[in-house]
Design a protein around this motif. Structure first.
Motif, short mmCIF file in Angstrom:
data_model
loop_
_atom_site.label_atom_id
_atom_site.label_comp_id
_atom_site.label_asym_id
_atom_site.label_seq_id
_atom_site.Cartn_x
_atom_site.Cartn_y
_atom_site.Cartn_z
N LEU A 164 0.81 -1.21 0.00
CA LEU A 164 0.00 0.00 0.00
C LEU A 164 0.85 1.26 0.00
N SER A 165 2.06 1.18 0.48
CA SER A 165 2.96 2.34 0.46
C SER A 165 3.37 2.71 -0.96
N SER A 166 3.22 1.79 -1.89
CA SER A 166 3.64 2.06 -3.26
C SER A 166 2.53 2.70 -4.12
N PHE A 167 1.35 2.93 -3.53
CA PHE A 167 0.23 3.51 -4.28
C PHE A 167 0.41 5.02 -4.44
N THR A 168 0.10 5.51 -5.62
CA THR A 168 0.12 6.96 -5.86
C THR A 168 -1.06 7.63 -5.19
N VAL A 169 -2.24 7.01 -5.29
CA VAL A 169 -3.47 7.52 -4.66
C VAL A 169 -4.15 6.38 -3.93
N LEU A 170 -4.51 6.63 -2.68
CA LEU A 170 -5.27 5.66 -1.90
C LEU A 170 -6.62 6.26 -1.54
N ALA A 171 -7.68 5.60 -1.97
CA ALA A 171 -9.04 6.06 -1.68
C ALA A 171 -9.85 4.86 -1.20
N ILE A 172 -10.45 5.00 -0.03
CA ILE A 172 -11.14 3.91 0.66
C ILE A 172 -12.61 4.28 0.83
N ARG A 173 -13.49 3.25 0.88
CA ARG A 173 -14.93 3.48 0.93
C ARG A 173 -15.46 3.72 2.34
N GLU A 174 -14.80 3.15 3.37
CA GLU A 174 -15.30 3.29 4.73
C GLU A 174 -14.33 4.08 5.60
N GLN A 175 -14.88 4.82 6.56
CA GLN A 175 -14.05 5.64 7.43
C GLN A 175 -13.10 4.78 8.26
N ASP A 176 -13.58 3.63 8.76
CA ASP A 176 -12.68 2.81 9.58
C ASP A 176 -11.56 2.21 8.72
N GLY A 177 -11.82 1.98 7.44
CA GLY A 177 -10.77 1.53 6.53
C GLY A 177 -9.73 2.60 6.29
N LYS A 179 -8.92 4.94 8.39
CA LYS A 179 -8.14 5.01 9.63
C LYS A 179 -7.12 3.88 9.69
N ALA A 180 -7.54 2.66 9.33
CA ALA A 180 -6.65 1.50 9.40
C ALA A 180 -5.46 1.66 8.45
N VAL A 181 -5.72 2.13 7.23
CA VAL A 181 -4.64 2.27 6.25
C VAL A 181 -3.71 3.42 6.64
N LYS A 182 -4.25 4.50 7.17
CA LYS A 182 -3.41 5.61 7.64
C LYS A 182 -2.44 5.13 8.71
N GLU A 183 -2.95 4.34 9.65
CA GLU A 183 -2.10 3.84 10.72
C GLU A 183 -1.08 2.84 10.20
N LEU A 184 -1.49 2.06 9.21
CA LEU A 184 -0.60 1.02 8.66
C LEU A 184 0.63 1.63 8.01
N ILE A 185 0.42 2.63 7.16
CA ILE A 185 1.56 3.17 6.39
C ILE A 185 1.99 4.54 6.89
N ASN A 186 1.42 4.97 8.02
CA ASN A 186 1.84 6.20 8.69
C ASN A 186 1.78 7.40 7.75
N THR A 187 0.59 7.64 7.21
CA THR A 187 0.39 8.77 6.31
C THR A 187 -1.00 9.35 6.52
N SER A 188 -1.14 10.62 6.20
CA SER A 188 -2.46 11.25 6.24
C SER A 188 -3.10 11.26 4.85
N GLU A 189 -2.35 10.80 3.84
CA GLU A 189 -2.82 10.87 2.45
C GLU A 189 -3.65 9.64 2.07
N VAL A 190 -4.73 9.44 2.79
CA VAL A 190 -5.70 8.40 2.46
C VAL A 190 -7.06 9.06 2.37
N ASN A 191 -7.72 8.90 1.26
CA ASN A 191 -8.97 9.61 0.99
C ASN A 191 -10.19 8.75 1.29
#
Length: 360
Positions: A164-177, A179-191
């Motif tokens: 997931l760190s190799s993605f140019t754009v990360l966009a998720i359908r659920e809010q808890d998803g 949050k989980a991806v942000k914590e996983l790759i330590n980024t705020s750039e998850v939409n």
């Protein structure tokens, strides 16, 4: 020359929500001045789940009864879905796990999603849906990818983090998803984005639905993905009060009493029934989404099982301030569609901005 975008999603199922999200995502991306195809990837687990069995493959007992009672409807639904895919989707050549790397020759950008593409219980741990096969010189993005139930702290933690760190754009359908991806790759750039079925407006959906009424009389529509006796009880009660017929889009082999069971439907028929209904009762995420698209008075129930996918419904309901449509509350107050549609327009614009990032 236009960039070529390949979408990896669940594109060959007999689930109306899956078919319509695939259609919508292709349409939305095609509006961005790129060439788009759905990657015709054959996942064995999904193919097996939707394969039409022969009588010789059926065991005795309950499985045989189920086959006898439902097979003719399954065959008809398969034909309707195949017709929809042939008419409304643009597919690539066939790819499998053995040759999916060759798609790097065909496409410049890869988009995984929407739907539960990261729910490994559906795909049998298929990392291709996380775009592991894509070369480093290609652009990778997710749009409205859904996780299902997943623990990133499992033995695959590092694999998930690297992928997931190799993605140019990360966009998720659920809010808890998100949050989980942000914590996983330590980024705020998850939409956080809308499901693509909510990005197409009413005119776009009406353009592929026959203009005639699917049923001459007024009716209440029921569409479920999880068991809910309470939902049926509330629908039956409303039917008695209004005199409206009860229509049940039924994919089960079991016939439901006190309703008209509709077994033979594909994506277009699904849309037709939703568009023409007076009220809708559903436990399905896309049942909620299309109730909203068509501005229908609707009620939903959540899955009571311990392991469920309620977060996708709850996230959408919270976003649009529609909690009182839960049958546990069962408000008879009419929905303020002016307010809801204003909220949708705000979220739609935000989500379309993310789509533009994907292809920029």
């Amino acid at each position: 020359m236009k960039k070529k975008v390949g979408i990896l999603t669940f594109h060959n199922t007999r689930n109306a929500g899956a078919a319509l999200q695939s259609y919508a995502l292709e349409k939305i991306l095609s509006n961005q001045d790129v060439t788009v195809k759905v990657i015709n990837y054959q996942n064995e687990n999904i193919n097996s789940r939707y394969a039409i069995k022969k009588l010789s493959e059926i065991k005795q007992g309950k499985e045989l009864i189920k086959y006898i009672l439902s097979n003719k409807y399954v065959i008809k639904r398969q034909a309707l879905f195949s017709d929809f895919y042939n008419k409304h989707q643009n597919f690539s050549r066939v790819y499998t796990a053995e040759n999916i790397q060759e798609s790097n020759i065909e496409f410049d950008y890869f988009v995984t999603g929407s739907d539960q593409v990261w729910n490994f219980s559906h795909t049998n741990n298929d990392w291709n849906y996380v775009l592991d096969f894509v070369r480093d010189d290609k652009r990778k993005a997710s749009y409205a990818a859904s996780l299902g139930i997943i623990d990133f702290k499992s033995e695959d933690y590092l694999h998930w983090k690297k992928s997931l760190s190799s993605f140019t754009v990360l966009a998720i359908r659920e809010q808890d998803g998100v949050k989980a991806v942000k914590e996983l790759i330590n980024t705020s750039e998850v939409n956080h984005v809308l499901d693509p079925t909510l990005l197409l407006d009413l005119n776009a959906w009406n353009s592929i639905i026959p203009s005639n009424k699917i049923i001459d009389e007024k009716y209440i529509l029921i569409y479920t993905m999880a068991e809910s006796p309470e939902l049926f009880a509330k629908a039956e009660n409303l039917s008695r009060k209004t005199g409206f017929k009860l229509i049940y889009l039924n994919e089960s082999w079991k016939k439901k009493a006190k309703v008209s069971n509709v077994r033979e439907f594909g994506p277009i028929e699904f849309l037709h029934y939703f568009r023409d209904a007076e009220y809708i009762f559903t436990t399905s995420f896309h049942g909620v989404a299309f109730s909203i698209n068509f501005n229908k008075e609707f009620y939903f129930d959540l899955n009571k099982e311990k392991y469920n996918f309620n977060s996708r419904i709850e996230s959408l309901i919270d976003l649009l301030e529609l909690k009182n449509r839960n049958i546990a509350i069962y408000s008879s107050e009419r929905i303020d569609w002016k307010s809801v549609n204003s909220l949708i327009e705000i979220e739609r614009k935000s989500s379309l901005d993310v789509v533009k990032k994907i292809v920029d």
